[in-house]
Design a protein around this motif. Sequence first.
Motif, mmCIF file in Angstrom:
data_model
loop_
_atom_site.group_PDB
_atom_site.id
_atom_site.type_symbol
_atom_site.label_atom_id
_atom_site.label_comp_id
_atom_site.label_asym_id
_atom_site.label_seq_id
_atom_site.Cartn_x
_atom_site.Cartn_y
_atom_site.Cartn_z
ATOM 1 N N ILE A 132 0.870 -1.180 0.000
ATOM 2 C CA ILE A 132 0.000 0.000 0.000
ATOM 3 C C ILE A 132 0.901 1.222 0.000
ATOM 4 O O ILE A 132 1.868 1.283 0.764
ATOM 5 C CB ILE A 132 -0.912 0.022 1.234
ATOM 6 C CG1 ILE A 132 -1.994 -1.043 1.084
ATOM 7 C CG2 ILE A 132 -1.531 1.397 1.441
ATOM 8 C CD1 ILE A 132 -2.842 -1.210 2.300
ATOM 9 N N VAL A 133 0.604 2.181 -0.876
ATOM 10 C CA VAL A 133 1.406 3.408 -0.916
ATOM 11 C C VAL A 133 0.470 4.614 -0.871
ATOM 12 O O VAL A 133 -0.563 4.635 -1.548
ATOM 13 C CB VAL A 133 2.285 3.462 -2.190
ATOM 14 C CG1 VAL A 133 3.028 4.798 -2.262
ATOM 15 C CG2 VAL A 133 3.291 2.309 -2.211
ATOM 16 N N CYS A 162 14.870 -8.288 6.326
ATOM 17 C CA CYS A 162 13.726 -7.361 6.372
ATOM 18 C C CYS A 162 14.135 -6.011 5.783
ATOM 19 O O CYS A 162 13.409 -5.435 4.957
ATOM 20 C CB CYS A 162 13.252 -7.219 7.814
ATOM 21 S SG CYS A 162 11.816 -6.153 7.998
ATOM 22 N N ARG A 163 15.301 -5.526 6.174
ATOM 23 C CA ARG A 163 15.768 -4.226 5.681
ATOM 24 C C ARG A 163 16.055 -4.289 4.180
ATOM 25 O O ARG A 163 15.816 -3.319 3.446
ATOM 26 C CB ARG A 163 17.019 -3.789 6.444
ATOM 27 C CG ARG A 163 16.706 -3.507 7.920
ATOM 28 C CD ARG A 163 17.684 -2.524 8.553
ATOM 29 N NE ARG A 163 17.224 -2.180 9.888
ATOM 30 C CZ ARG A 163 17.672 -2.741 11.027
ATOM 31 N NH1 ARG A 163 18.635 -3.654 10.982
ATOM 32 N NH2 ARG A 163 17.182 -2.379 12.194
ATOM 33 N N ALA A 164 16.538 -5.428 3.712
ATOM 34 C CA ALA A 164 16.797 -5.578 2.277
ATOM 35 C C ALA A 164 15.499 -5.498 1.471
ATOM 36 O O ALA A 164 15.471 -4.944 0.364
ATOM 37 C CB ALA A 164 17.521 -6.901 2.015
ATOM 38 N N THR A 165 14.395 -6.044 2.034
ATOM 39 C CA THR A 165 13.122 -5.967 1.291
ATOM 40 C C THR A 165 12.619 -4.528 1.247
ATOM 41 O O THR A 165 12.083 -4.090 0.223
ATOM 42 C CB THR A 165 12.041 -6.876 1.911
ATOM 43 O OG1 THR A 165 11.728 -6.417 3.230
ATOM 44 C CG2 THR A 165 12.488 -8.325 1.964
ATOM 45 N N GLN A 166 12.817 -3.778 2.337
ATOM 46 C CA GLN A 166 12.450 -2.348 2.305
ATOM 47 C C GLN A 166 13.193 -1.635 1.182
ATOM 48 O O GLN A 166 12.635 -0.827 0.443
ATOM 49 C CB GLN A 166 12.842 -1.662 3.624
ATOM 50 C CG GLN A 166 11.974 -1.953 4.826
ATOM 51 C CD GLN A 166 12.546 -1.216 6.033
ATOM 52 O OE1 GLN A 166 13.651 -1.520 6.474
ATOM 53 N NE2 GLN A 166 11.788 -0.252 6.555
ATOM 54 N N LYS A 167 14.484 -1.971 1.097
ATOM 55 C CA LYS A 167 15.343 -1.296 0.141
ATOM 56 C C LYS A 167 14.915 -1.609 -1.298
ATOM 57 O O LYS A 167 14.793 -0.712 -2.145
ATOM 58 C CB LYS A 167 16.794 -1.742 0.382
ATOM 59 C CG LYS A 167 17.849 -0.871 -0.228
ATOM 60 C CD LYS A 167 19.169 -0.938 0.551
ATOM 61 C CE LYS A 167 20.285 -0.263 -0.232
ATOM 62 N NZ LYS A 167 20.960 -1.199 -1.181
ATOM 63 N N ALA A 173 9.906 1.748 -6.192
ATOM 64 C CA ALA A 173 8.710 2.587 -6.079
ATOM 65 C C ALA A 173 9.034 4.062 -5.881
ATOM 66 O O ALA A 173 8.127 4.884 -5.748
ATOM 67 C CB ALA A 173 7.843 2.086 -4.914
ATOM 68 N N GLY A 174 10.321 4.397 -5.839
ATOM 69 C CA GLY A 174 10.681 5.798 -5.652
ATOM 70 C C GLY A 174 10.412 6.312 -4.244
ATOM 71 O O GLY A 174 9.997 7.453 -4.049
ATOM 72 N N LEU A 175 10.622 5.456 -3.261
ATOM 73 C CA LEU A 175 10.447 5.847 -1.864
ATOM 74 C C LEU A 175 11.793 5.717 -1.166
ATOM 75 O O LEU A 175 12.764 5.229 -1.762
ATOM 76 C CB LEU A 175 9.440 4.906 -1.180
ATOM 77 C CG LEU A 175 8.019 4.876 -1.745
ATOM 78 C CD1 LEU A 175 7.270 3.660 -1.231
ATOM 79 C CD2 LEU A 175 7.264 6.155 -1.373
ATOM 80 N N THR A 176 11.855 6.133 0.104
ATOM 81 C CA THR A 176 13.049 5.796 0.883
ATOM 82 C C THR A 176 12.700 4.584 1.750
ATOM 83 O O THR A 176 11.537 4.401 2.123
ATOM 84 C CB THR A 176 13.503 6.970 1.776
ATOM 85 O OG1 THR A 176 12.470 7.233 2.733
ATOM 86 C CG2 THR A 176 13.750 8.213 0.946
#
Lengths: 395, 395
Positions: free
Chosen positions: B29-30, B86-91, B97-100
């Motif tokens: 969700i964005v 987990c952090r790698a999936t955020q990245k 998606a052009g997010l941080t």
Amino acid sequence: MIDDLPKGFKAGAAAASFKKAGRDDLGLIVSDRPCVLAGMFTQNLFKAAPVLVCQEILGTCGTARAVLANSGQANACTGEEGLDNCRATQKMVAEAAGLTPREILPVSTGVVGAHLKMDLWRDAVPALVQSLGSRDAEGFTRAFMTTDAFPKFAMREVTLSGGTARLTVMAKGAGMICPNMATMLCVALTDADVERAPWQAMFGRAVDKTFNRVSVDGDTSTNDTILGLANGASGVAARSEADLALLEEALTAILGTVSHMLVMDGEGASKVIHITVTGARDDKDAELVARSVGHSQLVKTAIYGGDANWGRIVTAVGYSGAQFDPSKVGLRLCGVERFRLGRPVNDDQEEKLAELLKAKDVDVEIDLGGGPGGYTFQASDLGHEYVTLNSDYRS
Amino acid sequence: MIDDLPKGFKAGAAAASFKKAGRDDLGLIVSDRPCVLAGMFTQNLFKAAPVLVCQEILGTCGTARAVLANSGQANACTGEEGLDNCRATQKMVAEAAGLTPREILPVSTGVVGAHLKMDLWRDAVPALVQSLGSRDAEGFTRAFMTTDAFPKFAMREVTLSGGTARLTVMAKGAGMICPNMATMLCVALTDADVERAPWQAMFGRAVDKTFNRVSVDGDTSTNDTILGLANGASGVAARSEADLALLEEALTAILGTVSHMLVMDGEGASKVIHITVTGARDDKDAELVARSVGHSQLVKTAIYGGDANWGRIVTAVGYSGAQFDPSKVGLRLCGVERFRLGRPVNDDQEEKLAELLKAKDVDVEIDLGGGPGGYTFQASDLGHEYVTLNSDYRS
């Protein structure tokens, strides 16, 4: 009939049709002399009428001569009428057996909220008293079985400095089993000659190590009662510290034998989960962890299914309320290490574990890695048979 | 697709084959602008990696723009490697998606102790980000279902002084459900314009009245997470006390709707037991009683079997740990009084009760007769389907 009761005790039973016809549902044990008493009772605030009556006897008299047991109706949550009925059964049996009512310890098991069927009691008491001497430990135990799949009793001899004494323990319990002080119903007899204070003290310690460490379903019943009657008929005295220690050791061992039977015959249970916790901050935290794992429905169903789902065990450790450092925790399932220092142990032993999990007894060892506290606990698994039995118990 | 998300939110999903092929198991969700955050998390000491990451974001940033959900692997009890994954999936998702990375709140569900399958993540993330805008609330919810029988989501509008805002709540959960702070996974979105402090405060109160009062099996998961994202895209502000109260009322109502779905879809559950306790010394004692009844295996199996075995309910009240006078307690089952002032109510209503117990929702009302304390709690029953599902969950 095997003569497996301690000296001076006789047992009898009768079929009163309290719930079903044609089986013993009323039992009586009588000692030929007064017995020194020990007893522990449910912590449930709704204490059944027989629990209240037993507590009164232990609190005022300290000795008694008989145990009167019935199945079918638990006489719990029955108010004043339940207490009156309980006292009336003591009186009936006392008159027929030549005892006084306060020498008779009543214990009841069966449906909670149902009254004793006094007409059936009146019909059955003469036959019950007549039968004294005709039953052994198994015969008495069968009279207070409910959903039990097998009778639970054990006999053991203990040699003290002055000779050999005998211990016999008879218990019932298959559901509503999470004893808090004592289990559903249990009677421990000995013909050792022991004084009240050390007898009650060793009894308390032995129960705490055995019956208070087992659970079938986490439901602490209204009727939990464990009674210890020592009549001294063997003439073998337990007076010295050494003899008292020997008697306590034997008592703890035999109560452990019978409490294990209780878990093995948990309603619908197929396995006994033996949980050992070490490395806790203190014993209390270790107990929290052991009980949390032993009561987890997800752990119990996984063990039932032979699934080495150790993540569920670790989860139950985590929500137990105990304080510890998650990054120090380790876990062994059936002796196989699956979790170390807070992370999975990667070597794949699933096949080996699947084989090991077929055993009747399953070991779960949890090391919290943080202190001297420890605890052991035995719990039943949770299977279809439990649901079948308990969704249709009263019919 | 129904447009049932609040303004400014888009949802997407993809099939990554984390556990089974051919179904969405990754959701995103964005929001088109930063969201004010609220969140509550499991009290389990073993907090899953995504829980730790979400807590860090809430503790430091206070705003975020996205929620990233996966099923299959819970990423719990996985140590440092789990956190790195987990952090790698955020990245990965942030780049696509052009997010941080810190704008993305991760939530995971599935097998405890299993690592994320990073190769499958890498393959699926491009399709996931591309799919944004193609899914509605149901579509996102389906991506994080595990043993859920149906997707749990609800939409609601609330009219404040400045106009109408929307609330959408999406949750998953069928097993390991006894939320302590929040349930397995739940995401609540609104386009109302609300500040952080009142949003977190009302969120805490609403969760305490809803998700924290339901239980399927008493097992508090390692992953319990409930997130609230308010992006203000409706332009409708909740600033005045009156508007904040309206928003809180709507939030509590919609969370109650979805938490009820959770119990209704408890693994293998056929009924929801609604437990109401009154007359307790205080609310805490009332809660002890309600949870004790709701967690009792014997009560849960009796309700499953349609057996009006009220004695089991009274027994669970008695061992709850709450303090009260047993002779003042009363009980109603499906509205029918069965116990009053500590003794059975004798009029036989078994047939009527058998009929009433066929309903999906079963009311249990307990009056301790002693004080102003009260509590409500919802619990699943316990049936064969629970055992079937949970003795073979991983296969």
